[in-house]
Scaffold this motif. Sequence first.
Motif, PDB file in Angstrom:
ATOM      1  N   TYR A 149       0.483  10.045   1.383  1.00  0.00           N
ATOM      2  CA  TYR A 149      -0.519   9.066   1.445  1.00  0.00           C
ATOM      3  C   TYR A 149      -0.466   7.652   1.569  1.00  0.00           C
ATOM      4  N   GLY A 150       0.587   7.264   1.013  1.00  0.00           N
ATOM      5  CA  GLY A 150       0.947   5.738   1.163  1.00  0.00           C
ATOM      6  C   GLY A 150       1.280   5.525   2.604  1.00  0.00           C
TER       7      GLY A 150
ATOM      8  N   GLN B 181      -2.171   5.162   4.262  1.00  0.00           N
ATOM      9  CA  GLN B 181      -2.723   4.007   3.944  1.00  0.00           C
ATOM     10  C   GLN B 181      -2.443   2.981   4.709  1.00  0.00           C
TER      11      GLN B 181
ATOM     12  N   GLY C 126       0.244   3.965  -2.586  1.00  0.00           N
ATOM     13  CA  GLY C 126      -0.415   5.240  -2.506  1.00  0.00           C
ATOM     14  C   GLY C 126       0.402   6.350  -2.784  1.00  0.00           C
TER      15      GLY C 126
ATOM     16  N   ARG D 241       0.871  -1.222  -0.013  1.00  0.00           N
ATOM     17  CA  ARG D 241       0.221   0.034  -0.113  1.00  0.00           C
ATOM     18  C   ARG D 241       0.865   1.211  -0.007  1.00  0.00           C
TER      19      ARG D 241
END
Length: 421
Positions: A353-354, A357, A120, A116
Amino acid sequence: MFHSFFPQPKAFFISLVVWTLAAIFGWYFFAAGLGASLGFTPVPEEQQPIDLSFFLLPENLWFYGYFFLAALIFCGFWHLKALSHPWKMWSIWGSALIIFVTYFGVQITVVINNWRRPFGDLLQNALTKQPGITVENFYDLFLIFAQIAFLSMLVSILTDFFTSHYIFRWRTAMNNFYMANWEKLRHIEGASQRVQEDTMRFSTTLEGLGINLINSVMTLVVFLPIMLALSHYVTSLPILGEVPNSLFWLAIFWSAFGTVLLAIAGIKLPGLNFKNQRVEAAYRKELVYGEDHADRAQPPTMQELFSRVRRNYFTLYFHYLYFNVARSFYLQADNLFVYFFMAPTIVAGAITYGIFQQIATAFGQVSNSFQYLVNSWTTIIELLSIHKRLKAFEAAIDDEPLPDIDQRYLEHEAGAVHADG
């Protein structure tokens, strides 16, 4: 319910819990460090592979060996101790296999969580039109995810196949045991249903709960270190301010709150479900008698029996009403809980964002594991009601007093037979 399938179930399960705890502490306080000194060095969380090579990491290979040794010692001991037990291969070795496969399934979740972060970050960079992002970058990550997904599907399908056979063997063991003692059991209300249906429901329900419990424990063992490692990204919480290992403590608090809330709200449901099975069985039994005897299942009798069914269902609906209110409130709040406490970190732009996540997924895994009772409460209620019915069989076989509710039924039946002359 248990001694027909497991050898000396009380001693077996106590020793299993003790051995499991000893193995877990042995891993964290001795074996993991020994493996690192022998060259099985752990890879830092941010450097772990996002593909199938994760399963070949030295630290994972070392853990597999440790697990197999612990399982071999425990299962070998009980195998020798229960040489004459007819179901020892399924109950002892089969249980060990289910535990390992469950752990392997949790590891697949870890690989997906590792995946992820780059996905992400790539998605964030593409949406903000960062240079150097191509479609091939996404396709490469999609291919890696497909490999992980296919492995997950294979493990899940084979596990379900094996577990189905495991459950049926358990049901067979109970069925054989109860039928061998049928003369002691046949006078109990709904004896045929208890042997035919309740044994199936008990083994299936308990196995499902057992696998979920094992999965929860394994998830905590695997994801708690990940959660602790990710906590350094979230240093400040609303209202609370600076909290060391904040994500870890938030998961424990929120899960404990939900467990206590639903335990209080659902405290009356097991007894009501048990009573519901009884009034349904009495109604069904009279209908069966009416198939062979013209003087049975008469309208006044059936109306009285069905009124008991209706009354119990209405009571059950009322208690499920406030239970579902509490459960729905908690589950809806659960959707925003981690976002609320991560808001300052997100606004400050401290994470990508990764990473977000990864944190959200890891928090969800740990939180759901601690929420085992919350997620399984309705199933536990059903299991407790089934257990109460089968407990009467155990009492009859062991020549012990029957539960009060069964004694009242037999007294009622004896009075009815005496009145009929």
